[in-house]
Design a protein around this motif. Structure first.
Motif, PDB file in Angstrom:
ATOM      1  N   PHE A  19      -4.701  34.894 -34.812  1.00 44.21           N
ATOM      2  CA  PHE A  19      -6.076  34.471 -34.527  1.00 44.21           C
ATOM      3  C   PHE A  19      -6.108  33.952 -33.097  1.00 44.21           C
ATOM      4  O   PHE A  19      -5.196  33.253 -32.655  1.00 44.21           O
ATOM      5  CB  PHE A  19      -6.553  33.338 -35.465  1.00 44.21           C
ATOM      6  N   SER A  20      -7.173  34.290 -32.379  1.00 43.87           N
ATOM      7  CA  SER A  20      -7.317  33.823 -31.004  1.00 43.87           C
ATOM      8  C   SER A  20      -8.783  33.516 -30.729  1.00 43.87           C
ATOM      9  O   SER A  20      -9.637  34.382 -30.909  1.00 43.87           O
ATOM     10  CB  SER A  20      -6.824  34.920 -30.045  1.00 43.87           C
ATOM     11  N   GLY A  21      -9.065  32.277 -30.321  1.00 40.30           N
ATOM     12  CA  GLY A  21     -10.452  31.925 -30.011  1.00 40.30           C
ATOM     13  C   GLY A  21     -10.882  32.487 -28.674  1.00 40.30           C
ATOM     14  O   GLY A  21     -11.899  33.183 -28.556  1.00 40.30           O
ATOM     15  N   THR A  22     -10.086  32.236 -27.641  1.00 39.08           N
ATOM     16  CA  THR A  22     -10.498  32.604 -26.284  1.00 39.08           C
ATOM     17  C   THR A  22      -9.522  33.560 -25.593  1.00 39.08           C
ATOM     18  O   THR A  22      -9.605  33.749 -24.382  1.00 39.08           O
ATOM     19  CB  THR A  22     -10.691  31.336 -25.414  1.00 39.08           C
ATOM     20  N   GLY A  23      -8.592  34.128 -26.317  1.00 41.89           N
ATOM     21  CA  GLY A  23      -7.783  35.205 -25.746  1.00 41.89           C
ATOM     22  C   GLY A  23      -6.324  34.869 -25.469  1.00 41.89           C
ATOM     23  O   GLY A  23      -5.507  35.787 -25.342  1.00 41.89           O
ATOM     24  N   ASN A  24      -5.964  33.582 -25.402  1.00 42.91           N
ATOM     25  CA  ASN A  24      -4.567  33.254 -25.071  1.00 42.91           C
ATOM     26  C   ASN A  24      -3.589  33.779 -26.124  1.00 42.91           C
ATOM     27  O   ASN A  24      -2.541  34.354 -25.794  1.00 42.91           O
ATOM     28  CB  ASN A  24      -4.370  31.735 -24.998  1.00 42.91           C
ATOM     29  N   THR A  25      -3.944  33.563 -27.379  1.00 40.93           N
ATOM     30  CA  THR A  25      -3.015  33.961 -28.441  1.00 40.93           C
ATOM     31  C   THR A  25      -2.991  35.482 -28.590  1.00 40.93           C
ATOM     32  O   THR A  25      -1.933  36.066 -28.824  1.00 40.93           O
ATOM     33  CB  THR A  25      -3.399  33.278 -29.775  1.00 40.93           C
ATOM     34  N   ALA A  26      -4.158  36.111 -28.408  1.00 39.62           N
ATOM     35  CA  ALA A  26      -4.191  37.581 -28.467  1.00 39.62           C
ATOM     36  C   ALA A  26      -3.300  38.144 -27.359  1.00 39.62           C
ATOM     37  O   ALA A  26      -2.505  39.063 -27.584  1.00 39.62           O
ATOM     38  CB  ALA A  26      -5.622  38.081 -28.304  1.00 39.62           C
ATOM     39  N   GLY A 101      -2.356  24.378 -24.614  1.00 43.00           N
ATOM     40  CA  GLY A 101      -2.712  24.088 -23.230  1.00 43.00           C
ATOM     41  C   GLY A 101      -1.663  23.210 -22.562  1.00 43.00           C
ATOM     42  O   GLY A 101      -1.399  23.339 -21.366  1.00 43.00           O
ATOM     43  N   TYR A 102      -1.071  22.298 -23.339  1.00 42.51           N
ATOM     44  CA  TYR A 102      -0.148  21.330 -22.741  1.00 42.51           C
ATOM     45  C   TYR A 102       1.180  21.242 -23.489  1.00 42.51           C
ATOM     46  O   TYR A 102       2.241  21.427 -22.922  1.00 42.51           O
ATOM     47  CB  TYR A 102      -0.788  19.937 -22.709  1.00 42.51           C
ATOM     48  N   VAL A 103       1.075  20.897 -24.776  1.00 44.73           N
ATOM     49  CA  VAL A 103       2.301  20.659 -25.537  1.00 44.73           C
ATOM     50  C   VAL A 103       2.002  20.943 -27.011  1.00 44.73           C
ATOM     51  O   VAL A 103       0.907  20.645 -27.485  1.00 44.73           O
ATOM     52  CB  VAL A 103       2.806  19.209 -25.275  1.00 44.73           C
ATOM     53  N   ILE A 130       0.273  27.819 -22.184  1.00 45.54           N
ATOM     54  CA  ILE A 130      -0.383  28.920 -21.478  1.00 45.54           C
ATOM     55  C   ILE A 130      -1.611  28.490 -20.682  1.00 45.54           C
ATOM     56  O   ILE A 130      -1.731  28.786 -19.509  1.00 45.54           O
ATOM     57  CB  ILE A 130      -0.650  30.077 -22.486  1.00 45.54           C
ATOM     58  N   GLY A 131      -2.550  27.819 -21.264  1.00 44.22           N
ATOM     59  CA  GLY A 131      -3.756  27.405 -20.521  1.00 44.22           C
ATOM     60  C   GLY A 131      -4.669  26.671 -21.472  1.00 44.22           C
ATOM     61  O   GLY A 131      -4.769  27.038 -22.640  1.00 44.22           O
ATOM     62  N   ASN A 132      -5.328  25.644 -20.981  1.00 44.56           N
ATOM     63  CA  ASN A 132      -6.185  24.848 -21.859  1.00 44.56           C
ATOM     64  C   ASN A 132      -7.609  25.393 -21.896  1.00 44.56           C
ATOM     65  O   ASN A 132      -8.228  25.581 -20.856  1.00 44.56           O
ATOM     66  CB  ASN A 132      -6.208  23.389 -21.377  1.00 44.56           C
TER      67      ASN A 132
HETATM   68  C1  LIG Z   1     -10.111  22.156 -30.839  1.00 41.01           C
HETATM   69  C2  LIG Z   1      -8.967  22.365 -29.900  1.00 41.01           C
HETATM   70  C3  LIG Z   1      -7.872  21.514 -29.954  1.00 41.01           C
HETATM   71  C4  LIG Z   1      -6.802  21.714 -29.079  1.00 41.01           C
HETATM   72  N1  LIG Z   1      -5.720  20.880 -29.173  1.00 41.01           N
HETATM   73  C5  LIG Z   1      -4.694  21.054 -28.337  1.00 41.01           C
HETATM   74  C6  LIG Z   1      -3.551  20.210 -28.420  1.00 41.01           C
HETATM   75  O1  LIG Z   1      -3.472  19.342 -29.269  1.00 41.01           O
HETATM   76  N2  LIG Z   1      -2.550  20.398 -27.518  1.00 41.01           N
HETATM   77  C7  LIG Z   1      -2.604  21.358 -26.567  1.00 41.01           C
HETATM   78  O2  LIG Z   1      -1.670  21.490 -25.781  1.00 41.01           O
HETATM   79  N3  LIG Z   1      -3.663  22.209 -26.469  1.00 41.01           N
HETATM   80  C8  LIG Z   1      -4.708  22.074 -27.331  1.00 41.01           C
HETATM   81  N4  LIG Z   1      -5.784  22.913 -27.249  1.00 41.01           N
HETATM   82  C9  LIG Z   1      -5.762  24.029 -26.304  1.00 41.01           C
HETATM   83  C10 LIG Z   1      -5.457  25.362 -26.992  1.00 41.01           C
HETATM   84  O3  LIG Z   1      -4.485  25.210 -27.974  1.00 41.01           O
HETATM   85  C11 LIG Z   1      -4.982  26.423 -26.008  1.00 41.01           C
HETATM   86  O4  LIG Z   1      -5.835  26.564 -24.940  1.00 41.01           O
HETATM   87  C12 LIG Z   1      -4.769  27.750 -26.753  1.00 41.01           C
HETATM   88  O5  LIG Z   1      -3.898  28.559 -25.991  1.00 41.01           O
HETATM   89  C13 LIG Z   1      -6.054  28.517 -26.991  1.00 41.01           C
HETATM   90  O6  LIG Z   1      -5.740  29.747 -27.574  1.00 41.01           O
HETATM   91  P1  LIG Z   1      -6.776  30.916 -27.798  1.00 41.01           P
HETATM   92  O7  LIG Z   1      -7.281  31.314 -26.423  1.00 41.01           O
HETATM   93  O8  LIG Z   1      -5.985  31.993 -28.434  1.00 41.01           O
HETATM   94  O9  LIG Z   1      -7.858  30.362 -28.671  1.00 41.01           O
HETATM   95  C14 LIG Z   1      -6.842  22.748 -28.119  1.00 41.01           C
HETATM   96  C15 LIG Z   1      -7.954  23.603 -28.070  1.00 41.01           C
HETATM   97  C16 LIG Z   1      -9.003  23.417 -28.951  1.00 41.01           C
HETATM   98  C17 LIG Z   1     -10.178  24.361 -28.878  1.00 41.01           C
END
Ligand SMILES: Cc1cc2nc3c(=O)[nH]c(=O)nc-3n(C[C@H](O)[C@H](O)[C@H](O)COP(=O)(O)O)c2cc1C
Length: 276
Positions: A19-26, A101-103, A130-132
């Motif tokens: 599952f990927s909301g904004t593309g990082n995981t995809a 995004g961070y840890v 990868i990116g927040n």
């Molecule tokens: C609701 C929410 C909570 C998040 N919590 C964390 C977190 O606890 N630690 C972290 O490093 N990044 C956190 N992030 C950042 C995402 O995990 C990160 O950007 C991720 O790669 C997004 O993946 P996607 O593009 O596949 O959705 C959070 C993002 C969202 C939307």
């Protein structure tokens, strides 16, 4: 079949569900598939948003892959629901990645541990920083990763994914996030955000720029956006994936009035620099 035996098989089939909301995981799941294909694995990528016959997907593969973003030390609700549907199996090796995004802490171990009772055997778990994609305009001006910062992060992420693929190929057991730091971080974050989606900020709304183009409705992974004569409505079932907010073609979706300030609250553009 154990991972060592798999290393001797001619063609190993891996099915990676993500599952990927904004593309990082995809992006990360595709990179992993690319690298495993180069090692002669036969990899199938399946978005958990799509219709599938999950039992036959599992039966047809030798190894299962899972990939999801971290949402405050949890997997997104949609993915947790998907995991519940995974059927029982016998000693199926499990590989997984989470993007953060961070840890990332112990989210993979915490989320996927129950699958051991269903016959999945954890083999390689990797945290990919990868990116927040997350704004927190209510609590702090936490910034999303800017496009000019992304290439370096993607480069590092790709190296990590390469290492993950090597561990899979070599049959090395590699589980990240279960050291004292990862466990403590996970415990603290989950303590604060137990059942994150139900308590987290859900102030998404459309502003006067909305032309009701329907992009958000069509692309919301949890069907949590609707429209009527008065405009677009955001339902409580939102899983906070940030997709609509990040990629609305008119930048018309806001978290608070503050996020109308696009200089301060730039939207996350994702690894491909466009809508996922
Ligand atoms: C609701 C929410 C909570 C998040 N919590 C964390 C977190 O606890 N630690 C972290 O490093 N990044 C956190 N992030 C950042 C995402 O995990 C990160 O950007 C991720 O790669 C997004 O993946 P996607 O593009 O596949 O959705 C959070 C993002 C969202 C939307």
């Amino acid at each position: 079949m154990g991972i060592k035996e798999l290393t001797k098989k001619d063609t190993v089939k891996i099915c990676i569900f993500y599952f990927s909301g904004t593309g990082n995981t995809a992006w990360s799941a595709h990179k992993l598939a690319e690298k495993l294909n180069a090692f002669n694995y036969q990899v199938k990528l399946v978005s958990c948003e799509h219709e599938m016959n999950i039992d036959s997907e599992i039966n047809n593969c030798d190894m299962v892959g899972l990939a999801f973003p971290i949402h405050s030390s949890f997997a997104p609700l949609l993915f947790r629901e998907f995991l519940k549907k995974l059927p029982e199996c016998t000693n199926k090796p499990l590989i997984a990645l989470t993007t953060a995004g961070y840890v990332a802490g112990d989210v993979l171990w915490y989320t996927l541990k129950p699958l051991e009772n269903k016959g999945y055997i954890p083999r390689v778990f990797s945290n990919i920083i990868i990116g927040n994609n997350m704004h927190l305009p209510v609590l702090s001006p936490l910034r999303v990763t800017k496009p000019d910062r992304l290439p370096k992060k993607l480069e590092k992420a790709e190296k990590k994914i390469e290492k993950m693929a090597s561990c899979i190929k070599e049959g090395t057991l590699h589980i990240e996030g279960i050291g004292p730091f990862g466990r403590l971080l996970g415990l603290v974050q989950r303590g604060i955000a137990d059942n994150f989606e139900s308590f987290a900020f859900k102030g998404f709304h459309s502003d006067e720029k909305c032309v009701q183009c329907g992009w958000c409705i069509k692309n919301c992974p949890n069907h949590s956006i609707e429209e009527d004569n008065e405009g677009v409505k955001f339902l409580d079932s939102c899983i906070l994936c940030m997709r609509c907010y990040s990629f609305c073609p008119y930048h018309a979706i806001q978290m608070t009035d503050k996020t109308k300030n696009m200089r301060k609250y730039k939207r996350y553009t994702g690894p491909e620099g466009k809508r996922s």
